[in-house]
Each structure stands twice: as structure tokens, then as C-alpha cells.
Design an enzyme around this catalytic site. Structure first.
Site, mmCIF file in Angstrom:
data_model
loop_
_atom_site.group_PDB
_atom_site.id
_atom_site.type_symbol
_atom_site.label_atom_id
_atom_site.label_comp_id
_atom_site.label_asym_id
_atom_site.label_seq_id
_atom_site.Cartn_x
_atom_site.Cartn_y
_atom_site.Cartn_z
ATOM 1 N N ILE A 256 1.808 3.106 7.080
ATOM 2 C CA ILE A 256 1.123 4.138 7.867
ATOM 3 C C ILE A 256 0.740 3.566 9.239
ATOM 4 O O ILE A 256 0.414 4.303 10.140
ATOM 5 C CB ILE A 256 -0.148 4.672 7.156
ATOM 6 C CG1 ILE A 256 -1.211 3.588 6.992
ATOM 7 C CG2 ILE A 256 0.198 5.325 5.838
ATOM 8 C CD1 ILE A 256 -2.582 4.134 6.656
ATOM 9 N N ASP A 257 0.777 2.234 9.366
ATOM 10 C CA ASP A 257 0.285 1.587 10.585
ATOM 11 C C ASP A 257 1.254 1.693 11.773
ATOM 12 O O ASP A 257 0.864 1.402 12.897
ATOM 13 C CB ASP A 257 0.018 0.095 10.325
ATOM 14 C CG ASP A 257 -0.920 -0.125 9.149
ATOM 15 O OD1 ASP A 257 -1.743 0.769 8.880
ATOM 16 O OD2 ASP A 257 -0.827 -1.185 8.498
ATOM 17 N N ARG B 76 -4.297 7.397 3.550
ATOM 18 C CA ARG B 76 -3.068 7.121 2.778
ATOM 19 C C ARG B 76 -2.830 8.165 1.698
ATOM 20 O O ARG B 76 -1.741 8.250 1.147
ATOM 21 C CB ARG B 76 -3.163 5.743 2.136
ATOM 22 C CG ARG B 76 -3.248 4.603 3.113
ATOM 23 C CD ARG B 76 -2.409 3.431 2.683
ATOM 24 N NE ARG B 76 -2.632 3.019 1.339
ATOM 25 C CZ ARG B 76 -3.156 1.849 0.965
ATOM 26 N NH1 ARG B 76 -3.521 0.975 1.889
ATOM 27 N NH2 ARG B 76 -3.284 1.537 -0.287
ATOM 28 N N GLY C 242 6.237 -2.591 3.046
ATOM 29 C CA GLY C 242 5.887 -3.131 4.352
ATOM 30 C C GLY C 242 6.367 -4.565 4.493
ATOM 31 O O GLY C 242 7.226 -5.026 3.722
ATOM 32 N N GLY D 155 0.835 -1.206 0.000
ATOM 33 C CA GLY D 155 0.000 0.000 0.000
ATOM 34 C C GLY D 155 0.865 1.248 0.000
ATOM 35 O O GLY D 155 1.931 1.261 0.606
ATOM 36 N N GLY E 82 -5.041 0.521 10.198
ATOM 37 C CA GLY E 82 -4.012 0.165 11.174
ATOM 38 C C GLY E 82 -3.714 -1.326 11.269
ATOM 39 O O GLY E 82 -2.864 -1.745 12.033
ATOM 40 N N ARG E 83 -4.490 -2.108 10.516
ATOM 41 C CA ARG E 83 -4.374 -3.572 10.578
ATOM 42 C C ARG E 83 -4.440 -4.083 12.015
ATOM 43 O O ARG E 83 -5.348 -3.748 12.730
ATOM 44 C CB ARG E 83 -3.095 -4.039 9.867
ATOM 45 C CG ARG E 83 -3.239 -3.975 8.357
ATOM 46 C CD ARG E 83 -2.433 -5.037 7.706
ATOM 47 N NE ARG E 83 -1.020 -4.800 7.919
ATOM 48 C CZ ARG E 83 -0.075 -5.558 7.432
ATOM 49 N NH1 ARG E 83 -0.385 -6.608 6.686
ATOM 50 N NH2 ARG E 83 1.181 -5.301 7.649
ATOM 51 N N GLY F 92 5.136 -7.468 3.698
ATOM 52 C CA GLY F 92 5.010 -8.319 2.513
ATOM 53 C C GLY F 92 6.114 -8.044 1.508
ATOM 54 O O GLY F 92 6.836 -8.959 1.059
ATOM 55 N N THR F 93 6.299 -6.765 1.190
ATOM 56 C CA THR F 93 7.319 -6.373 0.204
ATOM 57 C C THR F 93 8.716 -6.748 0.695
ATOM 58 O O THR F 93 9.555 -7.232 -0.077
ATOM 59 C CB THR F 93 7.240 -4.841 -0.019
ATOM 60 O OG1 THR F 93 5.917 -4.536 -0.446
ATOM 61 C CG2 THR F 93 8.239 -4.369 -1.044
HETATM 62 O O1 F6P Z 1 -0.913 -1.497 5.857
HETATM 63 C C1 F6P Z 1 -1.427 -0.310 5.389
HETATM 64 C C2 F6P Z 1 -2.903 -0.420 5.150
HETATM 65 O O2 F6P Z 1 -3.324 0.860 4.767
HETATM 66 C C3 F6P Z 1 -3.712 -0.991 6.325
HETATM 67 O O3 F6P Z 1 -3.882 -0.041 7.359
HETATM 68 C C4 F6P Z 1 -4.963 -1.440 5.639
HETATM 69 O O4 F6P Z 1 -5.601 -2.493 6.318
HETATM 70 C C5 F6P Z 1 -4.462 -1.934 4.304
HETATM 71 O O5 F6P Z 1 -3.217 -1.303 4.077
HETATM 72 C C6 F6P Z 1 -5.392 -1.683 3.142
HETATM 73 O O6 F6P Z 1 -4.824 -2.165 1.995
HETATM 74 P P1 F6P Z 1 -5.469 -2.043 0.536
HETATM 75 O O7 F6P Z 1 -4.828 -0.854 -0.108
HETATM 76 O O8 F6P Z 1 -5.101 -3.309 -0.132
HETATM 77 O O9 F6P Z 1 -6.948 -1.834 0.683
#
Ligand code: F6P
Length: 361
Positions: A139-140, A288, A115, A14, A183-184, A117-118
Site C-alpha cells: 500500500i506504500d 489495509r 513486498g 502485510g 507508508g513506512r 521482504g517476501t
Molecule cells: O508495508 C505496508 C505496511 O502497512 C506499512 O505501511 C506499515 O508500516 C507496516 O506494513 C505495518 O505492518 P504490520 O502489519 O506488521 O503492523
């Protein structure tokens, strides 16, 4: 000494405000050393799938190209959030193809900005012999090995501004406004937004809530004549005691679990329990977007410049971490191993409780 002539930079996962500042600084720092630098489009897609791009998936980065981007939101390289390409059918083959493409393009190293994953994809490439330095992005604010990342301050600043606005409409209608933020599995954004935005309750994943306790708190606070409305900030990963997190439907999610929807549920239950009119708002991707705050812009520049210095110093397979006053280089393996979660007895939670903000516990 390090034989570097040409490097690549990619942004994955993201987006977060501050990514363009990282790119700006990395390009200036690389060019100042006489290195060439190219940007890979859309995470690693530009290298995996070059025929889909008019420029072959790689963007030549000069000082001229990045001169005026440090203050912009998003990423000029594009990004991709579709999960780890190596965990999908033909995955290990794709990793080999990528390694070959780095060689074909004479790319001596990769700066991978992303993040968890990357950065785990970057680690896999590093294990196959590619020289890699990672830059954390989220951002989390949920990475244990770095005190801070860019994007968090921009997200909290904007969410706070939104809550400031909601106070007016909530007060006018004497409503309960429930605000869901990203914020996951960590509650940092909700916690700091809730404190700054003078919320009445903050629900975070680290402190499971009892709905009856939040309802009682809302009733008590709105009984006072001075404030007959309530603001409740809910992290998307919040869950009730003995309950589960709320997930979005699986459709269109790729392999990444998507959280969301708890705010609407909390609003419905609060209405049932208090009889008050409630509304819910999901701030979602608004957090974001937009330009980075000055803090996130300077953090982005600090990370980008440090990544190039790391390569110049011969570092490999590490992530840059900002732990003031130090910049640390953390092995990629350790870098994403542990989530940084809100300590339930930390100073921010304690501050909130002192201010009569409930966590529903
Ligand atoms: O990890 C950053 C984040 O913005 C999380 O807070 C959120 O759950 C997720 O990414 C959303 O991702 P996507 O862009 O795939 O909807």
C-alpha cells in the site's frame, strides 16, 4: 515448451486490498492453460509447517473457489509478516526443506505476491533452483521498479474519506487534528491523502520538519475567521530536522522494524507551541482493510494475469512491473533494491505548496 503442469501461489507480508484479485486472475489464467494451481497458506508457512493445517497447508484453487473473490479485501490464502524465515536460526536448512517440499508436491513454479521482504525470500528460493515470478504488493507505493502497485489507491481513498469526516469535528471544536497514516519510509500515502483531504500541513519522511514552522503556519491559518481549525497529516516515517523516526516498542514485532507514534508526539508539541486544543488519530491498519477500489481491483487482475503469462513465456526470477503502457519483467534482484521515495521537487509536493500546505521545512 515450459513444461509447466502445476504451480503454486502465495501471499506474504502485510495484506493489501487487491490481493484476492491477483489470486482470481492467476487461477483463471493458469486454468485456461490447463495448469493446476494451489495456494500456499500464510505466506510459505503452509509448506514449512503443513501439520498445523487441516488441509496440509495447501489450498486447491479452482475457478469455482476464486470466482467471487476479486472484490474482497484481505487474502483468502492468509499471510505472514514475521520476517525472513531464512534469516532466523536454521534458516538455510529451512530454505532446503522448502525446495524439497515444492518437489514433493510436484510444483513447477511459484507466483510469490508480496513486498520487498517476501520478494527477497522468493529470490533466495529462485537462486536455489525454484522457478519464481514475483508480483509486487504494497500500500506504500514505495517500489522504484514499478510505476504502481495495488493497495495504494484503496489506502489513499479511505484515508481521504476519514479526513473529510475529521474536518467536521475539527471545525466544530476549533481543534488541530493530527492524522497519522502508514507508508513506512515513504510519504506517498500522506502526501496524496493530505492534498485530496485539504490538509494544512503534511509531514513526510523525505522532507524533515521544523516543529516551530508548522506551529507558525497553524497559527497564521487559524487566525483567519474563515478557518479556525487545522488538519495535519503525518506519515508514520516522518521525522524532525536532525531527529529520528518514531518506532514502536520492540515487543511482538518479530524481526521487522515497526514505525508509529509520531502523530501523538506532533500533536503534543503543537499544543505546547500554539496553545490550541489538539487531538491525534492513527489510521493504521484501517488503511489495509476493506475492499479494493476499482483501480486496485483491476491492477490486481492485471498483475495476476501477467504473472501467469510470464511463466508461460519462460520468464524466471523476475517481478512483474506495471509501467504503462508496458508490462515489464524486472529481475528480482533489482526489483526491491531501491525504494521509491517522494521527490521533494516533484509535481505533487509543488501542488501542495501552491495550495498553501506546509511541509514544515
Ligand atoms: O508495508 C505496508 C505496511 O502497512 C506499512 O505501511 C506499515 O508500516 C507496516 O506494513 C505495518 O505492518 P504490520 O502489519 O506488521 O503492523
Amino acid at each position: 515448451m515450459n513444461n509447466i503442469k502445476r504451480i503454486a501461489i502465495s501471499t506474504g507480508g502485510g495484506d493489501a486490498p487487491g490481493l484476492n484479485a491477483v489470486i482470481h486472475a492467476a487461477v483463471y489464467a493458469a486454468r485456461n492453460r490447463g495448469w493446476e494451481i494451489v495456494g500456499i497458506r500464510d505466506g510459505l508457512d503452509g509448506l514449512l509447517d503443513p501439520e498445523s493445517y487441516p488441509d496440509g497447508g495447501l489450498m486447491k484453487l479452482t475457478r469455482g473457489v476464486v470466482r467471487d473473490i476479486a472484490h474482497l479485501g484481505g487474502t483468502i490464502l492468509g499471510t505472514s509478516n514475521r520476517g525472513n524465515p531464512f534469516n532466523q536460526p536454521g534458516g538455510s536448512n529451512r530454505a532446503e526443506i522448502l525446495i524439497q517440499r515444492f518437489q514433493q508436491h510436484k510444483l513447477d513454479a511459484l507466483i510469490s505476491v508480496g513486498g520487498d521482504g517476501t520478494l527477497s525470500i522468493a529470490r533466495e528460493l529462485n537462486e536455489r533452483g525454484l522457478r519464481v515470478v514475483g508480483v509486487p504488493k504494497t500500500i506504500d507505493n514505495d517500489l522504484e521498479s514499478t510505476m504502481t502497485t495495488f493497495g495504494f489507491d484503496s489506502a489513499v481513498s479511505f484515508a481521504t474519506e476519514c479526513i473529510d469526516r475529521l474536518h467536521f469535528t475539527a471545525e466544530s471544536h476549533r481543534r488541530v487534528m493530527v492524522v497519522e497514516v502508514m507508508g513506512r519510509y515513504a510519504g506517498w500515502i500522506a502526501l496524496h491523502t493530505g492534498i485530496a483531504g485539504r490538509a494544512d500541513a503534511i509531514l513526510i519522511p523525505e522532507i524533515p520538519y521544523h516543529m516551530t514552522k508548522i506551529a507558525a503556519h497553524v497559527k497564521r491559518k487559524t487566525a483567519s475567521r474563515s478557518r479556525q481549525y487545522s488538519i495535519i497529516v503525518v506519515a508514520e516515517g516522518a521525522k524532525p530536522v536532525n531527529g529520528e523516526v518514531t518506532l514502536k516498542e520492540a515487543a511482538n514485532t518479530g524481526h521487522v522494524e515497526r514505525l508509529g507514534g509520531v502523530g501523538e508526539i506532533v500533536a503534543g508539541q503543537l499544543h505546547e507551541l500554539t496553545g490550541k486544543e489538539t487531538r491525534s488519530v492513527v489510521l493504521g491498519h484501517l488503511l489495509r482493510g476493506g475492499q479494493p477500489t476499482s483501480l486496485d481491483r483491476s491492477l490486481g487482475l492485471i498483475f495476476g494475469a501477467a504473472a501467469v503469462r510470464a511463466l508461460a513465456e519462460g520468464q524466471d526470477g523476475v517481478m512483474v512491473a506495471v509501467n504503462p503502457p508496458r508490462i515489464d519483467y524486472v529481475p528480482l534482484k533489482e526489483a526491491t533494491a531501491k525504494l521509491k521515495r517522494v521527490p521533494a521537487d516533484g509535481y505533487a509536493v509543488t501542488t501542495a505548496r501552491t495550495l498553501d500546505i506546509s511541509f514544515g521545512d
